[in-house]
Design an enzyme around this catalytic site. Structure first.
Site, PDB file in Angstrom:
ATOM      1  N   ASP A 466      34.325  39.387  34.535  1.00 58.40           N
ATOM      2  CA  ASP A 466      33.089  39.184  33.785  1.00 58.40           C
ATOM      3  C   ASP A 466      32.808  37.680  33.655  1.00 58.40           C
ATOM      4  OD1 ASP A 466      35.267  38.720  32.162  1.00 58.40           O
ATOM      5  OD2 ASP A 466      34.371  39.600  30.368  1.00 58.40           O
ATOM      6  N   GLU A 467      32.446  37.060  34.759  1.00 55.95           N
ATOM      7  CA  GLU A 467      32.165  35.625  34.792  1.00 55.95           C
ATOM      8  C   GLU A 467      31.254  35.339  35.969  1.00 55.95           C
ATOM      9  OE1 GLU A 467      34.743  31.468  34.448  1.00 55.95           O
ATOM     10  OE2 GLU A 467      35.709  33.412  34.210  1.00 55.95           O
ATOM     11  N   GLU A 744      43.314  31.632  41.581  1.00 55.26           N
ATOM     12  CA  GLU A 744      42.884  30.699  40.530  1.00 55.26           C
ATOM     13  C   GLU A 744      44.057  29.884  40.013  1.00 55.26           C
ATOM     14  OE1 GLU A 744      40.371  30.881  36.357  1.00 55.26           O
ATOM     15  OE2 GLU A 744      41.448  32.679  37.037  1.00 55.26           O
TER      16      GLU A 744
END
Length: 863
Positions: A466-467, A744
């Protein structure tokens, strides 16, 4: 050998239909010419309005040259060909023509207004059903051309007479909608016939009013309506034009899409389909009316880059059974896109697809997705064969859990019934690398896949949770690699326009663009080093790699306003040592819950970037002929560099922050200039690398710089040791763990096979893959020596036990290549220079030489 000129390219467009430039710049490649041939002049032949004119220009330029003819108006078509003259005075034959067509360039060209469903709905509900809109129209005999100019508040797919228009997905993409809403131009001539016709569109929320952001996110950021804006223009042989435009006469109905969201996926009920709804003769009398919405036509802009498309299809490599009995497809590659299914079953059966990047304990692991549901549901209509793919969502995944599948889902059945369709902005691939080390090749491939998955209309940070937003720091550090691997010139120059729009009046550049509401850390917007510096460093990268002075001209105001802000914040000390900073974000030594707590002082990072950006603005001013500005920003950069050295560099060349990123910044940003101090700093950096067991000790800021800092200052072996380390944290640790994209965190997957417990744990981020540019430039040895590769540098620096390496680069002048191998203690190198360029050959232990176009081979002893 004749001189052969390829058809010209128009601006940065792959397909120059519906372009927004009135005077588009032209580029061309000379694909064949005698040895030693050089251009001395060019001729542009423009066929416009039935008149052919030629324009001769004395120049050696062939990249982004000025349009020589009169400015074009809306809807105008021109055919352009190029001839070139050599130094011998002979003209080549003209190239094949490129046809270009402008879009709607003036606000008054637009009569269409956005239309959407008139039925009542709760715009704040999580269950807002998307709509279909349609209208019928007649076509007279004598149609010669038809164009659909289309966009939406939300996302759309258009159909004409039951046929999908175009292949683009998630159009019109994501821009700062209040200032810039892209429209696309489609040639629909072949879809029309005399008599009755129809046009319609599917609608979805998309970025415009869909859920965006963290912790549940926000809705309706740009508006509450879901609307289609379409203008279909019919041109006839008698010169007349008719327009079918969206207005209140259009009809609407609920879509078979029950719900759709970028994060959450799509729910579709095939029983709700209305056959023939976008074809002529369909009875829409039971449909609702539509409601017109407001849109300022002045905000409608043509695209500068290709749209998002499906570019590849992958079949599952394995069908797994989880401990719970779940059926899980493994596509063998972490990718971004959607799954298309072919299925047979009873009406009302529902197939559910849940996606994830990794497995944990044999099941798909969705915790890293946070609040993204990432689930698609298809309810069957009961036909013999049903084929479906979600329209208005995308997922980042390798694994898909399939539930509710009618019948047995074994490997043979899944291979033809469930296909992963890879989606991203359809950029042209331009850079390739290969070496004798399979793990290194896999790392490079991971970088490519990570970039593809995160260039979905804007440069995003991640594609799965959700980004999925346009973090400015990520693309700032990855920009050189992006510009090596793909032609990002049009996409990123367009995104930079949104950066300038979102920039605050005081010069602050947001953390991400477009800006959306956020949690407290990101609100209010504050200036941050490395992230805000995208305003200076990314335009310069695009200039260096593509030779585009226009991007410097367009972004200079944004760039200098950022540096002016830093000058005010630093004051007379010239040290940017106050305020909120992310520093060397995700340094592996930082605590999982505080990624900004790095080994390198965050204000050292800030001041270093202040100096770098000031120097870059001075360089921009020099290219643009702004002498007073060049002097000002050069002087400012000198002052900041002096302050940096006084505050952070010790007398012996070590640094106050005795960390890899600190040294990388000091060396790569030329903040340590004394040769003796540079040598000492480089030796200390290499020592730190070896003391860490050659494992990575840098985050987002240091990682793109550390390899160059080592190899550029006499520590090549340490650079290879760092690159080829396989223990955590390292680049090849990820490869050893089976990664197919770049993570990431260095340890997104822990050595014991469990997923990092941090809240930010993505298996598809591109920032840490910025090392790929170093692999091209230093390992293979192919880099631009001057902007746009007009002069190429061939400077391979073998090491690390590699016995071969090669790189291929599609430049504005043509294909440049290098390939080297080591045999019997000698380095054998073959290089290709495209016509129109020349090159510097810089091999170990030899003097530099300059060569022209052609194939060059050299053999030298390894030093």
């Amino acid at each position: 050998m004749p001189v052969i000129v390829d058809a010209p390219r128009i601006e940065h467009h792959r397909e120059p239909l519906g372009i927004g430039e009135r005077m588009p710049r032209l580029s061309w490649r000379v694909s064949s010419a005698p040895a030693g041939w050089r251009q001395s002049a060019y001729r542009v032949e423009v066929d416009h309005d039935g008149i052919r004119r030629s324009y001769d220009v004395e120049s050696t330029d062939q990249v982004l040259v000025d349009w020589p003819a009169e400015a074009l108006g809306s809807r105008e078509i021109a055919r352009v060909a190029i001839a070139v003259r050599g130094e011998d005075g002979r003209w080549s034959a003209a190239s094949e023509s490129t046809t270009l067509e402008t879009g709607l360039l003036d606000p008054e060209d637009w009569i269409a207004r956005p239309v959407g469903a008139a039925r009542n709905e709760n715009p704040h509900s999580d269950e807002r059903r998307p709509s279909l809109v349609r209208t019928g129209f007649d076509v007279r005999e004598g149609l010669v051309r038809a164009r659909l100019y289309a966009t939406a508040h939300g996302v759309y797919e258009a159909e004409v007479n039951g046929v999908r228009v175009g292949e683009d997905a998630l159009s019109p993409g994501w821009t700062v909608y209040g200032a810039r809403l892209r429209y696309y131009t489609h040639d629909v001539t072949a879809l029309l016939s005399p008599g009755a016709n129809a046009i319609g569109a599917w609608l979805g929320d998309g970025w415009y009013r869909g859920r965006l952001g963290w912790r549940g996110g926000f809705r309706n950021i740009y508006g509450t309506d879901q609307s289609f804006l379409g203008q279909l223009e019919l041109m006839y042989g008698d010169g007349s034009r008719e327009v079918v435009a969206t207005d209140a006469t259009w009809r609407s109905a609920p879509s078979p899409i029950i719900a759709s969201g970028l994060y959450d996926g799509e729910d579709y009920d095939a029983r709700e389909e209305q056959a023939g709804w976008s074809s002529a003769g369909f009875d829409d009398s039971s449909w609702d009316g539509t409601q017109e919405r407001h849109r300022d036509p002045a905000t409608l802009v043509a695209p500068t880059a290709p749209p998002v498309r499906a570019t590849q299809e992958l079949r599952p490599v394995e069908v797994l059974t989880g401990p719970s009995g779940s059926r899980i497809l493994d596509f063998g590659q972490n990718l971004v896109g959607r799954v298309r299914i072919r299925v047979s079953g009873e009406a009302g059966d529902t197939v559910t697809l849940r996606t994830a990047e990794v497995l944990q304990d044999g099941e798909i692991y969705t915790r890293p997705l946070r609040a993204a549901r990432s689930t698609d549901n298809y309810t069957l209509a009961g036909r013999d064969i049903e084929e479906w793919e979600p329209r208005f969502t995308f997922h980042g995944f390798r694994y898909v859990e399939v539930a509710g599948w009618p019948g047995d889902l074994d490997a043979d059945a899944a291979a033809g019934a469930l296909i992963a369709r890879v989606h991203h902005t359809d950029l042209e691939r331009t850079g390739w690398f290969e070496s004798s080390d399979p793990a290194l090749n896999r790392l490079h491939e991971n970088v490519v896949w990570g970039m593809r998955g995160n260039f979905v209309d804007i440069p995003t940070d991640c594609p799965q949770r959700d980004e999925r937003i346009g973090w400015t720091g990520d693309i700032q550090v990855f920009g050189p690699t992006a510009a090596t691997l793909f032609d990002v010139s049009g996409m990123l120059s367009g995104w930079l326009q949104d950066v300038a729009i979102e920039q605050l009046p005081d010069g602050t550049v947001p953390w991400y663009v477009p800006v959306i509401p956020a949690v407290d850390k990101w609100t209010p917007i504050r200036p941050g080093a490395a992230w805000g510096d995208v305003a200076t460093l990314l335009p310069w990268t695009l200039y260096e790699r593509f030779g585009d002075v226009g991007v410097l001209r367009a972004q200079f105001d944004s760039a200098h306003r950022w540096v002016d802000l830093l000058e005010r914040l630093a004051g007379s000390s010239r040290l940017w040592d106050t305020g909120f900073q992310l520093g060397d974000w995700l340094d592996p030594a930082a605590p999982p819950d505080d990624p900004a707590d790095a080994l390198t002082d965050r204000y050292l990072v800030a001041t270093a970037y202040f100096a770098k950006s000031a120097r870059t603005v001075a360089l921009m001013a020099e290219v643009l002929g702004l002498e007073a500005e060049r002097v000002h920003y050069d002087t400012l950069a000198d002052e900041v560099a002096e302050a940096f050295a006084a505050a952070y560099v010790n007398a012996d060349g070590t640094m106050i922050s005795d960390a890899q990123t600190a040294y990388a910044l000091g060396l790569r940003f030329d903040l340590i200039t004394d040769p003796a101090l540079r040598d000492a700093a480089a030796r200390r950096l290499a020592q730190l690398v070896h003391e860490a067991g050659n494992r990575i000790a840098t985050g987002f800021v240091g990682t793109p710089l550390v390899s160059d800092a080592l190899s550029g200052d006499g520590q090549l072996n340490a650079a290879y040791d760092l690159l080829l380390e396989r223990e955590c944290p390292s680049w090849l640790y990820q490869v050893e763990q089976g990664a197919t994209t770049v993570w990431e965190r260095w340890d997104s997957l822990l050595p014991d096979g469990s997923v990092n417990p941090g809240q930010m744990t993505s298996f598809n981020h591109y920032a840490l893959g910025a090392v790929a540019d170093w692999m091209h430039r230093v390992i293979a040895g192919l880099a631009p020596e001057t902007p746009g590769y007009r002069r190429i540098r061939f400077a391979p620096r073998p090491g690390g036990g590699l016995t071969t390496a090669s790189a291929r680069q599609i430049t504005a002048y043509g294909e440049a290549t290098i390939a080297w191998k080591i045999t019997s203690g000698q380095l054998h190198v073959e290089m290709r220079v495209p016509i129109g360029a020349d090159a510097v050959i810089d091999l170990p232990g030899t003097d530099e030489e300059i060569v022209g176009a052609g194939i060059h081979t050299r053999t030298v002893p390894l030093v």
